[in-house]
Write a protein that holds these residues in place. Structure first.
Motif, PDB file in Angstrom:
ATOM      1  N   GLY A 135       0.644  -1.497   0.089  1.00 54.39           N
ATOM      2  CA  GLY A 135       0.266  -0.017   0.199  1.00 54.39           C
ATOM      3  C   GLY A 135       1.191   1.499   0.040  1.00 54.39           C
ATOM      4  N   GLN A 136       0.351   2.408   0.225  1.00 57.04           N
ATOM      5  CA  GLN A 136       0.855   3.682   0.624  1.00 57.04           C
ATOM      6  C   GLN A 136       2.096   3.471   1.944  1.00 57.04           C
ATOM      7  OE1 GLN A 136      -1.416   6.971   1.854  1.00 57.04           O
ATOM      8  NE2 GLN A 136      -0.338   8.271   1.192  1.00 57.04           N
ATOM      9  N   ALA A 137       2.292   3.083   2.338  1.00 57.25           N
ATOM     10  CA  ALA A 137       3.365   2.635   3.150  1.00 57.25           C
ATOM     11  C   ALA A 137       4.695   1.584   2.559  1.00 57.25           C
ATOM     12  CB  ALA A 137       3.178   1.940   4.572  1.00 57.25           C
ATOM     13  N   GLY A 138       4.325   0.781   1.712  1.00 58.33           N
ATOM     14  CA  GLY A 138       4.947   0.104   0.565  1.00 58.33           C
ATOM     15  C   GLY A 138       5.565   1.154  -0.158  1.00 58.33           C
ATOM     16  N   GLN A 139       5.309   2.078  -1.045  1.00 57.27           N
ATOM     17  CA  GLN A 139       5.590   2.591  -2.307  1.00 57.27           C
ATOM     18  C   GLN A 139       6.394   3.824  -1.144  1.00 57.27           C
ATOM     19  OE1 GLN A 139       1.968   5.027  -3.517  1.00 57.27           O
ATOM     20  NE2 GLN A 139       1.394   2.793  -4.297  1.00 57.27           N
ATOM     21  N   LYS A 169      17.085  -3.156  -4.632  1.00 58.74           N
ATOM     22  CA  LYS A 169      15.464  -3.136  -5.554  1.00 58.74           C
ATOM     23  C   LYS A 169      15.693  -4.034  -4.472  1.00 58.74           C
ATOM     24  CE  LYS A 169      17.348  -3.222 -10.226  1.00 58.74           C
ATOM     25  NZ  LYS A 169      18.976  -3.178 -10.100  1.00 58.74           N
ATOM     26  N   ARG A 170      14.124  -4.238  -4.061  1.00 58.87           N
ATOM     27  CA  ARG A 170      12.773  -5.097  -3.560  1.00 58.87           C
ATOM     28  C   ARG A 170      13.493  -6.211  -3.067  1.00 58.87           C
ATOM     29  NH1 ARG A 170       7.140  -3.891  -1.212  1.00 58.87           N
ATOM     30  NH2 ARG A 170       6.254  -5.319  -0.455  1.00 58.87           N
ATOM     31  N   PRO A 171      13.431  -6.893  -4.693  1.00 54.21           N
ATOM     32  CA  PRO A 171      13.577  -8.684  -4.775  1.00 54.21           C
ATOM     33  C   PRO A 171      15.038  -8.761  -3.837  1.00 54.21           C
ATOM     34  CG  PRO A 171      13.229  -8.084  -6.926  1.00 54.21           C
ATOM     35  CD  PRO A 171      13.013  -6.200  -6.161  1.00 54.21           C
ATOM     36  N   GLU A 172      15.929  -7.999  -3.351  1.00 55.85           N
ATOM     37  CA  GLU A 172      17.446  -8.474  -3.798  1.00 55.85           C
ATOM     38  C   GLU A 172      17.126  -8.669  -1.632  1.00 55.85           C
ATOM     39  OE1 GLU A 172      20.454  -6.577  -6.363  1.00 55.85           O
ATOM     40  OE2 GLU A 172      19.115  -4.830  -4.992  1.00 55.85           O
ATOM     41  N   VAL A 173      15.902  -7.458  -1.098  1.00 49.56           N
ATOM     42  CA  VAL A 173      16.056  -7.715   0.258  1.00 49.56           C
ATOM     43  C   VAL A 173      14.883  -8.868   1.315  1.00 49.56           C
ATOM     44  CG1 VAL A 173      16.912  -5.682   0.396  1.00 49.56           C
ATOM     45  CG2 VAL A 173      14.082  -5.449   0.572  1.00 49.56           C
ATOM     46  N   TYR A 174      14.441  -8.758   2.179  1.00 43.67           N
ATOM     47  CA  TYR A 174      13.267  -9.675   2.487  1.00 43.67           C
ATOM     48  C   TYR A 174      12.876  -8.911   3.568  1.00 43.67           C
ATOM     49  CZ  TYR A 174      11.091 -13.970   3.746  1.00 43.67           C
ATOM     50  OH  TYR A 174       9.919 -14.021   4.400  1.00 43.67           O
ATOM     51  N   ILE A 175      11.164  -8.933   3.216  1.00 45.55           N
ATOM     52  CA  ILE A 175      10.161  -8.387   3.843  1.00 45.55           C
ATOM     53  C   ILE A 175       8.998  -8.992   3.981  1.00 45.55           C
ATOM     54  CG2 ILE A 175       8.494  -6.044   4.060  1.00 45.55           C
ATOM     55  CD1 ILE A 175      10.213  -4.964   0.760  1.00 45.55           C
ATOM     56  N   THR A 176       9.171  -8.353   5.628  1.00 46.51           N
ATOM     57  CA  THR A 176       8.262  -9.696   6.677  1.00 46.51           C
ATOM     58  C   THR A 176       7.834  -8.599   7.408  1.00 46.51           C
ATOM     59  OG1 THR A 176       7.463 -11.639   7.781  1.00 46.51           O
ATOM     60  CG2 THR A 176       8.979 -10.696   8.154  1.00 46.51           C
ATOM     61  N   ASN A 177       6.071  -9.274   8.276  1.00 45.45           N
ATOM     62  CA  ASN A 177       5.541  -9.010   9.550  1.00 45.45           C
ATOM     63  C   ASN A 177       5.585  -9.256  10.505  1.00 45.45           C
ATOM     64  OD1 ASN A 177       4.921  -5.883   8.728  1.00 45.45           O
ATOM     65  ND2 ASN A 177       3.561  -7.551   7.186  1.00 45.45           N
ATOM     66  N   VAL A 178       5.779  -8.528  11.857  1.00 46.14           N
ATOM     67  CA  VAL A 178       5.808  -9.100  13.187  1.00 46.14           C
ATOM     68  C   VAL A 178       4.576 -10.610  13.207  1.00 46.14           C
ATOM     69  CG1 VAL A 178       4.856  -9.067  15.920  1.00 46.14           C
ATOM     70  CG2 VAL A 178       6.449  -7.896  14.686  1.00 46.14           C
ATOM     71  N   VAL A 179       3.144 -10.441  12.788  1.00 49.54           N
ATOM     72  CA  VAL A 179       2.009 -10.289  12.504  1.00 49.54           C
ATOM     73  C   VAL A 179       1.827 -11.250  11.344  1.00 49.54           C
ATOM     74  CG1 VAL A 179      -0.429 -10.093  12.897  1.00 49.54           C
ATOM     75  CG2 VAL A 179       1.537  -9.731  14.752  1.00 49.54           C
ATOM     76  N   LYS A 180       1.544 -12.095  10.559  1.00 49.20           N
ATOM     77  CA  LYS A 180       0.992 -12.198   9.105  1.00 49.20           C
ATOM     78  C   LYS A 180      -0.152 -12.556   8.565  1.00 49.20           C
ATOM     79  CE  LYS A 180       5.446 -13.913   9.544  1.00 49.20           C
ATOM     80  NZ  LYS A 180       6.362 -12.883   9.674  1.00 49.20           N
ATOM     81  N   VAL A 186      24.830 -10.507  13.935  1.00 49.78           N
ATOM     82  CA  VAL A 186      23.582  -9.658  12.966  1.00 49.78           C
ATOM     83  C   VAL A 186      23.419  -8.533  13.952  1.00 49.78           C
ATOM     84  CG1 VAL A 186      21.140  -9.637  13.089  1.00 49.78           C
ATOM     85  CG2 VAL A 186      23.000 -11.261  13.086  1.00 49.78           C
ATOM     86  N   ILE A 187      23.488  -7.167  12.358  1.00 44.13           N
ATOM     87  CA  ILE A 187      23.081  -5.863  13.413  1.00 44.13           C
ATOM     88  C   ILE A 187      21.623  -5.391  13.281  1.00 44.13           C
ATOM     89  CG2 ILE A 187      23.437  -3.449  12.740  1.00 44.13           C
ATOM     90  CD1 ILE A 187      26.148  -4.074  11.360  1.00 44.13           C
ATOM     91  N   TYR A 188      21.690  -5.112  14.769  1.00 44.34           N
ATOM     92  CA  TYR A 188      20.047  -5.038  14.417  1.00 44.34           C
ATOM     93  C   TYR A 188      19.916  -3.588  14.603  1.00 44.34           C
ATOM     94  CZ  TYR A 188      19.384  -9.367  16.106  1.00 44.34           C
ATOM     95  OH  TYR A 188      19.622 -10.878  15.847  1.00 44.34           O
ATOM     96  N   PHE A 189      18.755  -2.733  13.374  1.00 44.83           N
ATOM     97  CA  PHE A 189      18.747  -1.786  13.343  1.00 44.83           C
ATOM     98  C   PHE A 189      17.021  -1.181  14.178  1.00 44.83           C
ATOM     99  CE2 PHE A 189      19.361   2.114  10.280  1.00 44.83           C
ATOM    100  CZ  PHE A 189      19.842   2.915  10.841  1.00 44.83           C
ATOM    101  N   ALA A 190      16.833   0.110  14.440  1.00 45.85           N
ATOM    102  CA  ALA A 190      15.260   0.486  14.457  1.00 45.85           C
ATOM    103  C   ALA A 190      15.195   1.768  14.212  1.00 45.85           C
ATOM    104  CB  ALA A 190      14.959   0.854  15.979  1.00 45.85           C
ATOM    105  N   MET A 191      14.120   1.791  13.042  1.00 48.21           N
ATOM    106  CA  MET A 191      13.322   3.088  12.050  1.00 48.21           C
ATOM    107  C   MET A 191      11.851   3.046  12.533  1.00 48.21           C
ATOM    108  SD  MET A 191      15.756   2.702   8.495  1.00 48.21           S
ATOM    109  CE  MET A 191      14.044   2.811   7.586  1.00 48.21           C
ATOM    110  N   TYR A 192      11.546   4.427  12.787  1.00 53.62           N
ATOM    111  CA  TYR A 192      10.228   4.675  12.563  1.00 53.62           C
ATOM    112  C   TYR A 192       9.405   3.750  10.985  1.00 53.62           C
ATOM    113  CZ  TYR A 192      11.163   8.426  15.689  1.00 53.62           C
ATOM    114  OH  TYR A 192      11.094   9.527  16.940  1.00 53.62           O
ATOM    115  N   HIS A 193       8.152   3.184  11.507  1.00 51.42           N
ATOM    116  CA  HIS A 193       7.312   2.816  10.583  1.00 51.42           C
ATOM    117  C   HIS A 193       7.322   3.896   9.200  1.00 51.42           C
ATOM    118  CE1 HIS A 193       4.288   0.622   8.974  1.00 51.42           C
ATOM    119  NE2 HIS A 193       4.561   0.186   9.718  1.00 51.42           N
ATOM    120  N   PRO A 194       7.165   3.440   8.054  1.00 58.36           N
ATOM    121  CA  PRO A 194       6.884   4.079   7.091  1.00 58.36           C
ATOM    122  C   PRO A 194       5.855   5.125   7.021  1.00 58.36           C
ATOM    123  CG  PRO A 194       7.326   1.479   6.425  1.00 58.36           C
ATOM    124  CD  PRO A 194       7.886   2.028   8.291  1.00 58.36           C
ATOM    125  N   ALA A 195       4.532   3.730   7.557  1.00 61.81           N
ATOM    126  CA  ALA A 195       3.196   4.783   7.218  1.00 61.81           C
ATOM    127  C   ALA A 195       3.266   6.002   8.238  1.00 61.81           C
ATOM    128  CB  ALA A 195       2.144   3.298   8.544  1.00 61.81           C
TER     129      ALA A 195
END
Ligand code: URA
Length: 198
Positions: A57-61, A73-84, A147-156
């Motif tokens: 959606g908008q946040a995804g764009q 590019k998006r296919p080069e990374v992995y994207i998921t959520n806490v809840v599926k 592993v590096i852990y890095f927090a960011m704000y939510h894009p939405a």
């Protein structure tokens, strides 16, 4: 069948909490099985639920633009959520729903073995830094078990608030240097250690 596809099959039929009852499609996650960089958001929204894909959606764009800003590019990374599965009316996920889904996220991390995990928003940050506040630690890198852990704000959240938007854009730009630097960063076994460069 790849380990990830096998996992997707299990997530798609998951009934460990009630979220599946109102959802259209499960949204397991997507991206490269060998991705160095893994983004973890909160939960699917309306568009994600319709398509079964995360961040469309908008946040995804906006996330796509952020990823492009570091020449990936998006296919080069992995994207998921806490809840599926999508929580009804886009409400925040409940503790029991997050707990029920936790096994899936852990198995995704095990399979992909990313070098860097970027949390988007409070819910995914809380999995790795339960006592921290996002306004304090966003944009700060911690290394644990290589592993590096890095927090960011939510894009939405960042979409409509100029100060958060600037913060998320700036935080994203730190990622390539952190990935490049990590090979030279000594391993920290116990407590997460703040990397010195930022
Ligand atoms: N927000 C999220 O946290 N995840 C999505 O997949 C979409 C919006």
């Amino acid at each position: 069948m790849s380990a990830l596809n096998d996992l997707y099959k299990q997530i798609t039929t998951c009934k460990k909490c009630d979220l599946y009852k109102c959802a259209t499609k499960a949204v397991p996650g997507e991206g490269a099985e060998n991705a160095e960089l893994m983004f973890i958001g909160e939960a699917p929204g309306f568009h994600e639920d319709q398509l079964g894909r995360p961040f469309v959606g908008q946040a995804g764009q906006f996330l796509d633009k952020l990823i492009a800003s570091i020449n990936l590019k998006r296919p080069e990374v992995y994207i998921t959520n806490v809840v599926k599965h999508r929580p009804p009316e886009n409400r925040e996920p409940l503790p029991n729903e997050i707990a029920a889904c936790n096994e899936w996220l852990d198995r995704q991390i095990d399979i992909i073995q990313p070098k860097m995990i970027v949390t988007l928003g409070r819910y995914s940050m809380a999995k790795f830094f339960p006592d921290k506040s996002i306004s304090k630690i966003h944009g700060t890198a911690f290394k644990r078990a290589n592993v590096i852990y890095f927090a960011m704000y939510h894009p939405a959240a960042a979409l409509h608030q100029q100060n958060l938007r600037e913060a998320i854009e700036q935080d994203m730009l730190k990622i390539p240097a952190l990935l490049a630097e990590m090979k030279n960063v000594p391993e920290v076994q116990k407590e997460p250690k703040q990397l010195s460069m930022f």
